[in-house]
Design a protein around this motif. Structure first.
Motif, PDB file in Angstrom:
ATOM      1  N   HIS A   1       0.842  -1.189   0.000  1.00  0.00           N
ATOM      2  CA  HIS A   1       0.000   0.000   0.000  1.00  0.00           C
ATOM      3  C   HIS A   1       0.883   1.246   0.000  1.00  0.00           C
ATOM      4  O   HIS A   1       1.854   1.317   0.755  1.00  0.00           O
ATOM      5  CB  HIS A   1      -0.900  -0.007   1.241  1.00  0.00           C
ATOM      6  CG  HIS A   1      -1.986   1.019   1.196  1.00  0.00           C
ATOM      7  ND1 HIS A   1      -2.868   1.209   2.229  1.00  0.00           N
ATOM      8  CD2 HIS A   1      -2.346   1.926   0.248  1.00  0.00           C
ATOM      9  CE1 HIS A   1      -3.722   2.176   1.924  1.00  0.00           C
ATOM     10  NE2 HIS A   1      -3.406   2.629   0.741  1.00  0.00           N
ATOM     11  N   LYS A   2       0.532   2.220  -0.834  1.00  0.00           N
ATOM     12  CA  LYS A   2       1.312   3.455  -0.889  1.00  0.00           C
ATOM     13  C   LYS A   2       0.904   4.366   0.262  1.00  0.00           C
ATOM     14  O   LYS A   2       0.105   5.291   0.126  1.00  0.00           O
ATOM     15  CB  LYS A   2       1.122   4.171  -2.225  1.00  0.00           C
ATOM     16  CG  LYS A   2       2.119   5.317  -2.420  1.00  0.00           C
ATOM     17  CD  LYS A   2       1.999   5.946  -3.797  1.00  0.00           C
ATOM     18  CE  LYS A   2       3.051   7.047  -3.986  1.00  0.00           C
ATOM     19  NZ  LYS A   2       2.960   7.668  -5.338  1.00  0.00           N
ATOM     20  N   ILE A   3       1.487   4.066   1.415  1.00  0.00           N
ATOM     21  CA  ILE A   3       1.261   4.863   2.621  1.00  0.00           C
ATOM     22  C   ILE A   3       2.508   4.720   3.487  1.00  0.00           C
ATOM     23  O   ILE A   3       3.040   3.615   3.622  1.00  0.00           O
ATOM     24  CB  ILE A   3      -0.002   4.397   3.383  1.00  0.00           C
ATOM     25  CG1 ILE A   3      -0.240   5.238   4.638  1.00  0.00           C
ATOM     26  CG2 ILE A   3       0.093   2.931   3.742  1.00  0.00           C
ATOM     27  CD1 ILE A   3      -1.539   4.910   5.347  1.00  0.00           C
ATOM     28  N   PRO A   4       3.032   5.798   4.044  1.00  0.00           N
ATOM     29  CA  PRO A   4       4.209   5.681   4.919  1.00  0.00           C
ATOM     30  C   PRO A   4       3.916   4.797   6.129  1.00  0.00           C
ATOM     31  O   PRO A   4       2.791   4.778   6.643  1.00  0.00           O
ATOM     32  CB  PRO A   4       4.483   7.134   5.337  1.00  0.00           C
ATOM     33  CG  PRO A   4       3.853   7.966   4.270  1.00  0.00           C
ATOM     34  CD  PRO A   4       2.629   7.205   3.841  1.00  0.00           C
ATOM     35  N   PHE A   5       4.931   4.104   6.583  1.00  0.00           N
ATOM     36  CA  PHE A   5       4.762   3.176   7.695  1.00  0.00           C
ATOM     37  C   PHE A   5       4.238   3.873   8.948  1.00  0.00           C
ATOM     38  O   PHE A   5       3.371   3.339   9.643  1.00  0.00           O
ATOM     39  CB  PHE A   5       6.100   2.487   7.983  1.00  0.00           C
ATOM     40  CG  PHE A   5       6.045   1.470   9.086  1.00  0.00           C
ATOM     41  CD1 PHE A   5       5.344   0.300   8.935  1.00  0.00           C
ATOM     42  CD2 PHE A   5       6.728   1.693  10.274  1.00  0.00           C
ATOM     43  CE1 PHE A   5       5.310  -0.653   9.947  1.00  0.00           C
ATOM     44  CE2 PHE A   5       6.694   0.755  11.292  1.00  0.00           C
ATOM     45  CZ  PHE A   5       5.986  -0.420  11.121  1.00  0.00           C
ATOM     46  N   TYR A   6       4.726   5.072   9.230  1.00  0.00           N
ATOM     47  CA  TYR A   6       4.299   5.765  10.450  1.00  0.00           C
ATOM     48  C   TYR A   6       2.810   6.099  10.401  1.00  0.00           C
ATOM     49  O   TYR A   6       2.124   6.092  11.434  1.00  0.00           O
ATOM     50  CB  TYR A   6       5.138   7.028  10.692  1.00  0.00           C
ATOM     51  CG  TYR A   6       4.798   8.216   9.818  1.00  0.00           C
ATOM     52  CD1 TYR A   6       3.848   9.152  10.217  1.00  0.00           C
ATOM     53  CD2 TYR A   6       5.421   8.390   8.586  1.00  0.00           C
ATOM     54  CE1 TYR A   6       3.530  10.239   9.419  1.00  0.00           C
ATOM     55  CE2 TYR A   6       5.120   9.470   7.781  1.00  0.00           C
ATOM     56  CZ  TYR A   6       4.172  10.387   8.195  1.00  0.00           C
ATOM     57  OH  TYR A   6       3.841  11.462   7.402  1.00  0.00           O
ATOM     58  N   GLN A   7       2.288   6.380   9.207  1.00  0.00           N
ATOM     59  CA  GLN A   7       0.857   6.637   9.086  1.00  0.00           C
ATOM     60  C   GLN A   7       0.047   5.359   9.279  1.00  0.00           C
ATOM     61  O   GLN A   7      -1.037   5.380   9.876  1.00  0.00           O
ATOM     62  CB  GLN A   7       0.541   7.268   7.736  1.00  0.00           C
ATOM     63  CG  GLN A   7       1.018   8.697   7.587  1.00  0.00           C
ATOM     64  CD  GLN A   7       0.567   9.338   6.284  1.00  0.00           C
ATOM     65  OE1 GLN A   7      -0.317   8.833   5.588  1.00  0.00           O
ATOM     66  NE2 GLN A   7       1.177  10.452   5.931  1.00  0.00           N
TER      67      GLN A   7
END
Length: 234
Positions: free
Chosen positions: A169-175
């Motif tokens: 998924h194109k989402i930063p890990f922290y998010q």
């Protein structure tokens, strides 16, 4: 098996113990989940917690401290809580004061098992249906949290390793970490595991349900071991 965290905000120890007995009786009969129960005697103490960690709240109306149960529930609403709760009281004069909160029940003391049963069935349904919504350019997919084994950072993406495969998924890990429920524990700077799918911890490695061994970084070792012990000793 699901893990549910329940808050009891109650200043009377005898009433709290009786409620706990009924909760454990429900869990023993249900056999679909395990309970982690935490106790608070004042609204002020409870509001210091991350209330989004809880799946259901049993709130006595008459509490120690400056805030009563109604005040505490209203403060939860103002802070964006959507956690369902049940008010507990010896008196029915407060019933209308509970409107405008997330109350799903108003339970008179001494509490009856049938009322607790109904509340916990409601909470279990919510937890069982909780999902992560995967929304990409051309795909929308809902993934039950219970089916996610672990998440790993991959540059600006996050890989979701599920019981049926891996989704990137194109989402930063922290998010991603901000969206995961409490059963997900960080074991590495780039990895968070679903404690429900951890089969074994050996040294600084843990074995997941898909037979993959993951490394536990030293800074996270204590919290991972504690979370796993809490899980297996419920």
């Amino acid at each position: 098996m699901l893990c549910m965290q329940i808050a009891i905000v109650e200043n009377n120890e005898s009433d709290r113990e009786k409620l706990e007995e009924k909760l454990h009786a429900w869990a023993a009969m249900n056999r679909k989940c395990e309970l982690i129960i935490r106790h608070f005697t004042t609204g002020e103490d409870f509001l210091k917690e991350d209330f989004n960690d809880f799946h259901f709240i049993f709130m006595d109306i008459e509490l120690d401290g400056k805030l009563n149960g109604i005040d505490t529930a209203q403060a939860l609403n103002k802070n964006g809580s959507h956690t369902p709760l049940a008010f507990l009281t010896m008196h029915d004069i407060y019933v209308y004061d509970g409107y405008g909160t997330n109350a799903v029940a108003f339970i008179l003391k001494p509490v009856m098992y049938e009322r607790i049963h109904a509340c916990m069935d409601t909470a279990l349904e919510r937890v069982s249906n909780a999902k992560y919504i995967y929304n990409s350019k051309d795909t929308i997919l809902s993934i039950p949290y219970r089916d996610i084994l672990y998440c790993q950072a991959a540059l600006h993406y996050t890989a979701l390793v599920t019981v049926s495969g891996t989704i990137t998924h194109k989402i930063p890990f922290y998010q991603m970490m901000e969206q995961l429920p409490k059963q997900f524990i960080r074991c590495h700077r780039t990895t968070s595991v679903n404690i429900m799918h951890v089969k074994q911890i050996k040294g600084r490695e843990l074995l997941m349900g898909n037979s993959i061994w993951l490394t536990i970084s030293k800074p996270y070792l204590t919290q991972v071991r504690d979370a796993y012990m809490d899980w297996i000793s419920i």
